[in-house]
Design a protein around this motif. Structure first.
Motif, PDB file in Angstrom:
ATOM      1  N   MET A  38       0.675  -1.128   0.104  1.00  0.00           N
ATOM      2  CA  MET A  38      -0.090  -0.054  -0.056  1.00  0.00           C
ATOM      3  C   MET A  38       0.839   1.543   0.082  1.00  0.00           C
ATOM      4  SD  MET A  38      -3.186  -0.580   2.584  1.00  0.00           S
ATOM      5  CE  MET A  38      -4.037  -2.151   2.583  1.00  0.00           C
ATOM      6  N   GLY A  39       2.170   1.290  -0.376  1.00  0.00           N
ATOM      7  CA  GLY A  39       3.010   2.226  -0.395  1.00  0.00           C
ATOM      8  C   GLY A  39       2.932   3.049  -1.732  1.00  0.00           C
ATOM      9  N   MET A  40       4.020   3.543  -2.120  1.00  0.00           N
ATOM     10  CA  MET A  40       3.929   4.192  -3.195  1.00  0.00           C
ATOM     11  C   MET A  40       3.803   3.190  -4.521  1.00  0.00           C
ATOM     12  SD  MET A  40       7.211   6.687  -2.559  1.00  0.00           S
ATOM     13  CE  MET A  40       7.178   7.487  -4.279  1.00  0.00           C
ATOM     14  N   GLY A  41       2.777   3.795  -5.309  1.00  0.00           N
ATOM     15  CA  GLY A  41       2.805   3.020  -6.778  1.00  0.00           C
ATOM     16  C   GLY A  41       1.629   2.138  -6.649  1.00  0.00           C
ATOM     17  N   GLU A  42       1.249   1.661  -7.980  1.00  0.00           N
ATOM     18  CA  GLU A  42       0.114   0.655  -7.977  1.00  0.00           C
ATOM     19  C   GLU A  42       0.881  -0.740  -8.438  1.00  0.00           C
ATOM     20  OE1 GLU A  42      -3.115   0.524  -8.197  1.00  0.00           O
ATOM     21  OE2 GLU A  42      -2.494  -1.700  -8.575  1.00  0.00           O
ATOM     22  N   LEU A  57      -2.620  -6.858  -0.846  1.00  0.00           N
ATOM     23  CA  LEU A  57      -2.315  -6.195  -2.210  1.00  0.00           C
ATOM     24  C   LEU A  57      -3.566  -5.139  -2.154  1.00  0.00           C
ATOM     25  CD1 LEU A  57      -0.533  -7.189  -5.275  1.00  0.00           C
ATOM     26  CD2 LEU A  57      -2.810  -5.781  -5.172  1.00  0.00           C
ATOM     27  N   SER A  58      -3.133  -3.773  -2.118  1.00  0.00           N
ATOM     28  CA  SER A  58      -4.082  -2.777  -2.357  1.00  0.00           C
ATOM     29  C   SER A  58      -4.047  -2.405  -3.878  1.00  0.00           C
ATOM     30  CB  SER A  58      -3.794  -1.627  -1.287  1.00  0.00           C
ATOM     31  OG  SER A  58      -4.675  -0.525  -1.715  1.00  0.00           O
ATOM     32  N   THR A  59      -5.276  -2.344  -4.547  1.00  0.00           N
ATOM     33  CA  THR A  59      -5.084  -1.810  -5.933  1.00  0.00           C
ATOM     34  C   THR A  59      -6.143  -0.784  -6.271  1.00  0.00           C
ATOM     35  OG1 THR A  59      -5.192  -2.416  -8.041  1.00  0.00           O
ATOM     36  CG2 THR A  59      -6.410  -3.662  -6.606  1.00  0.00           C
ATOM     37  N   PHE A 113      -8.656  11.159   5.554  1.00  0.00           N
ATOM     38  CA  PHE A 113      -7.724  11.912   4.599  1.00  0.00           C
ATOM     39  C   PHE A 113      -6.532  12.349   5.256  1.00  0.00           C
ATOM     40  CE2 PHE A 113      -6.780  15.742   2.269  1.00  0.00           C
ATOM     41  CZ  PHE A 113      -6.150  15.035   1.012  1.00  0.00           C
ATOM     42  N   ASN A 114      -5.362  12.025   4.803  1.00  0.00           N
ATOM     43  CA  ASN A 114      -4.265  12.737   5.390  1.00  0.00           C
ATOM     44  C   ASN A 114      -3.806  13.755   4.462  1.00  0.00           C
ATOM     45  OD1 ASN A 114      -1.796  12.781   6.906  1.00  0.00           O
ATOM     46  ND2 ASN A 114      -0.836  10.923   6.264  1.00  0.00           N
ATOM     47  N   PRO A 115      -3.924  15.005   4.926  1.00  0.00           N
ATOM     48  CA  PRO A 115      -3.500  16.175   4.003  1.00  0.00           C
ATOM     49  C   PRO A 115      -2.113  16.544   3.601  1.00  0.00           C
ATOM     50  CG  PRO A 115      -4.180  16.806   6.380  1.00  0.00           C
ATOM     51  CD  PRO A 115      -4.296  15.429   6.300  1.00  0.00           C
ATOM     52  N   VAL A 128      -9.306  -3.077  -2.118  1.00  0.00           N
ATOM     53  CA  VAL A 128      -9.686  -2.223  -3.358  1.00  0.00           C
ATOM     54  C   VAL A 128      -9.922  -0.856  -2.743  1.00  0.00           C
ATOM     55  CG1 VAL A 128     -11.359  -1.928  -5.132  1.00  0.00           C
ATOM     56  CG2 VAL A 128     -10.662  -4.301  -4.534  1.00  0.00           C
ATOM     57  N   SER A 129      -9.238  -0.030  -3.661  1.00  0.00           N
ATOM     58  CA  SER A 129      -9.430   1.547  -3.268  1.00  0.00           C
ATOM     59  C   SER A 129     -10.637   2.069  -4.112  1.00  0.00           C
ATOM     60  CB  SER A 129      -8.416   2.489  -3.767  1.00  0.00           C
ATOM     61  OG  SER A 129      -7.057   1.708  -2.907  1.00  0.00           O
ATOM     62  N   LEU A 130     -11.678   1.793  -3.301  1.00  0.00           N
ATOM     63  CA  LEU A 130     -13.053   2.185  -3.910  1.00  0.00           C
ATOM     64  C   LEU A 130     -13.202   3.675  -4.170  1.00  0.00           C
ATOM     65  CD1 LEU A 130     -15.077   0.305  -5.119  1.00  0.00           C
ATOM     66  CD2 LEU A 130     -16.411   0.318  -3.049  1.00  0.00           C
ATOM     67  N   HIS A 131     -13.548   4.174  -2.953  1.00  0.00           N
ATOM     68  CA  HIS A 131     -13.778   5.655  -2.719  1.00  0.00           C
ATOM     69  C   HIS A 131     -14.816   6.434  -3.429  1.00  0.00           C
ATOM     70  CE1 HIS A 131      -9.722   5.018  -1.221  1.00  0.00           C
ATOM     71  NE2 HIS A 131      -9.031   5.252  -2.420  1.00  0.00           N
ATOM     72  N   ALA A 132     -15.784   5.545  -4.183  1.00  0.00           N
ATOM     73  CA  ALA A 132     -16.884   6.323  -4.577  1.00  0.00           C
ATOM     74  C   ALA A 132     -17.785   5.255  -5.000  1.00  0.00           C
ATOM     75  CB  ALA A 132     -16.400   7.047  -5.925  1.00  0.00           C
TER      76      ALA A 132
HETATM   77  N1  SAH Z   1      -2.100   2.189  -5.929  1.00  0.00           N
HETATM   78  C1  SAH Z   1      -2.586   1.472  -4.804  1.00  0.00           C
HETATM   79  C2  SAH Z   1      -1.955   1.208  -3.425  1.00  0.00           C
HETATM   80  C3  SAH Z   1      -1.171   2.439  -3.142  1.00  0.00           C
HETATM   81  S1  SAH Z   1      -2.180   3.743  -2.472  1.00  0.00           S
HETATM   82  C4  SAH Z   1      -4.043   1.887  -4.364  1.00  0.00           C
HETATM   83  O1  SAH Z   1      -4.124   2.999  -4.941  1.00  0.00           O
HETATM   84  O2  SAH Z   1      -4.603   1.357  -3.788  1.00  0.00           O
HETATM   85  C5  SAH Z   1      -2.664   3.075  -0.704  1.00  0.00           C
HETATM   86  C6  SAH Z   1      -3.881   3.540  -0.032  1.00  0.00           C
HETATM   87  O3  SAH Z   1      -3.570   4.881   0.130  1.00  0.00           O
HETATM   88  C7  SAH Z   1      -4.980   3.751  -1.175  1.00  0.00           C
HETATM   89  O4  SAH Z   1      -6.347   3.087  -0.799  1.00  0.00           O
HETATM   90  C8  SAH Z   1      -5.151   5.258  -1.409  1.00  0.00           C
HETATM   91  O5  SAH Z   1      -6.414   5.617  -1.857  1.00  0.00           O
HETATM   92  C9  SAH Z   1      -4.661   5.792  -0.016  1.00  0.00           C
HETATM   93  N2  SAH Z   1      -4.319   7.339  -0.189  1.00  0.00           N
HETATM   94  C10 SAH Z   1      -3.778   8.080  -1.032  1.00  0.00           C
HETATM   95  N3  SAH Z   1      -3.497   9.240  -0.657  1.00  0.00           N
HETATM   96  C11 SAH Z   1      -4.097   9.360   0.620  1.00  0.00           C
HETATM   97  C12 SAH Z   1      -4.346  10.449   1.460  1.00  0.00           C
HETATM   98  N4  SAH Z   1      -3.689  11.728   1.299  1.00  0.00           N
HETATM   99  N5  SAH Z   1      -4.778  10.153   2.686  1.00  0.00           N
HETATM  100  C13 SAH Z   1      -5.084   9.005   3.160  1.00  0.00           C
HETATM  101  N6  SAH Z   1      -5.198   7.675   2.222  1.00  0.00           N
HETATM  102  C14 SAH Z   1      -4.631   8.098   0.848  1.00  0.00           C
END
Ligand code: SAH
Ligand code: SF4
Length: 374
Positions: free
Chosen positions: A167-171, A201-203, A300-302, A223-227
């Motif tokens: 879940m770090g940098m990158g896809e 694994l986060s995608t 959200f982490n600003p 899964v990064s759904l968000h919507a």
């Molecule tokens: N690319 C992959 C994994 C890396 S991002 C993905 O998008 O899932 C890992 C997670 O951090 C994702 O859920 C992403 O939406 C979240 N994320 C990205 N920026 C963020 C932020 N500023 N504050 C909180 N979560 C964030």
């Protein structure tokens, strides 16, 4: 041979290791011994591998290394999180974060330097893709953390570093081959031995690779759904334009090994006034109906210049309560290590900013960023 010409063995598959040693006239059982030293014992110095003959140790030292990435910066957070900025052999840098929880903890590993995707809330998304990380560089992140916590030889139980999250940098699914190779090394029972049940694994939703990942690796999926609708998701997570929600959710439904004991995690970033209404909470529950699922509601982490704001704690709580009423677990995840800026991608760019600032100061240019008191 100078060190730059020696091959780093970290990141080679077992078969590749056997092949390299065969090239030096060594039998396959040597590879097994060496694997044990490198990945079970965590030994980086061939001379200390005392069960190997002296001559073999010398040969190894002449041709190979078992080197970790260099620690460029290390920051410990007040809440116990630890963040490393790691520098690889070509000078590029990526982040790894350890997040402790009740005597255990998850290591958040990067898969790329930068990202090709451009999710607007994500700091890594503001950085172009520099390159994919190699399998060795991904495994190397785990080894640095194990070194830091003295967790060698690979402990059977009571590990501090118990889980890995990609879940770090990158896809990670855009660097599938290297990620898969690294995950296989990390899972190997005679080495680092972290099982697939403890790897997530986060995608952002690379649908064809989700299927491949399920078939070949069987790790947990996040899964990064968000919507909850394509219109908004197209905007927040632009890969949705290529693989829209219906396709993504079909791949989740089909993900092998998911059941009530092993659910898919849906990450949902709570953005003020964007995706945080009560109606959306209810739609969310409807949307993933039939998928063994749990949610992570992410605060959200600003970061400086971010175009979004996080939802208020009360709104997040209400959102969670609605999901709970629908029968879903929905813990609220506070990004840990706020005091060291643990949001993905921030340490690297912070470091770039600092070195740019240093260069400007050295060149006699004052940085107006500081005059503005930011
Ligand atoms: N690319 C992959 C994994 C890396 S991002 C993905 O998008 O899932 C890992 C997670 O951090 C994702 O859920 C992403 O939406 C979240 N994320 C990205 N920026 C963020 C932020 N500023 N504050 C909180 N979560 C964030
Ligand atoms: Fe890339 Fe994930 Fe950030 Fe989107 S959220 S830009 S996919 S790292």
């Amino acid at each position: 041979m100078n060190p730059g010409q020696r091959t780093n063995l970290i990141g080679l598959s077992r078969d590749e290791l056997i092949g390299r040693l065969a090239g030096l006239g060594e039998k396959p059982f040597r590879a097994k011994q060496l694997w044990h030293w490198i990945y079970h014992r965590g030994e980086a110095d061939f001379a200390a591998m005392t069960t190997l003959s002296k001559g073999f140790r010398q040969t190894l030292a002449e041709h190979f290394t078992a080197a970790r990435p260099e620690i460029s910066r290390q920051q410990k957070s007040k809440d116990g999180a630890c963040k490393w900025l790691l520098r690889f052999a070509d000078g590029n840098e990526a982040e790894t974060v350890f997040i402790p929880e009740d005597g255990r903890g998850a290591l958040c590993v990067s898969s790329q330097i930068g990202c090709t995707l451009t999710c607007g809330f994500c700091h890594t998304g503001t950085q172009l893709l520099v390159r994919d990380l190699t399998a060795g560089e991904i495994v190397g992140q785990v080894m640095v953390a194990r070194d830091a916590y003295g967790e060698w030889p690979s402990p059977r139980d009571e590990r501090l570093l118990s889980n890995i999250v990609l879940m770090g940098m990158g896809e990670p699914l855009f660097n599938y081959d290297n990620v898969a190779k690294a995950v296989k090394i990390i899972m190997d029972g005679e080495g680092i031995a972290i099982s697939k049940r403890r790897i997530t694994l986060s995608t952002s939703g690379v649908v064809p690779r989700i299927r491949q990942c399920g078939r070949e690796l069987g790790v947990n999926l996040a899964v990064s759904l968000h919507a909850v609708n394509d219109g908004l998701r197209d905007e927040l997570v632009p890969i949705n334009r290529k693989y829209p929600l219906a396709e993504l959710l079909r791949a989740c439904r089909d993900y092998p090994g998911s059941n009530n004991a092993r659910r898919i995690t849906f990450e949902y970033l709570m953005l003020k006034g964007v995706n945080d209404s009560e109606a959306e909470a209810r739609q969310l529950a409807r949307l993933i109906k039939g998928i063994p699922a749990k949610f992570n509601l992410i605060q959200f982490n600003p970061w400086p210049g971010a175009p979004y704001e996080g939802s208020s704690p009360a709104v997040i709580k209400r959102f969670a309560a609605i999901l709970n009423d629908c029968g879903y677990s929905a813990p609220i995840r506070v990004p840990r290590g706020r005091d060291i800026m643990a949001a993905c991608g921030q340490l690297r760019s912070d470091s770039q900013r600092q070195s740019r600032h240093k260069k400007r100061v050295e060149a006699g240019i004052e940085d107006d960023f500081h005059h503005r008191g930011a």
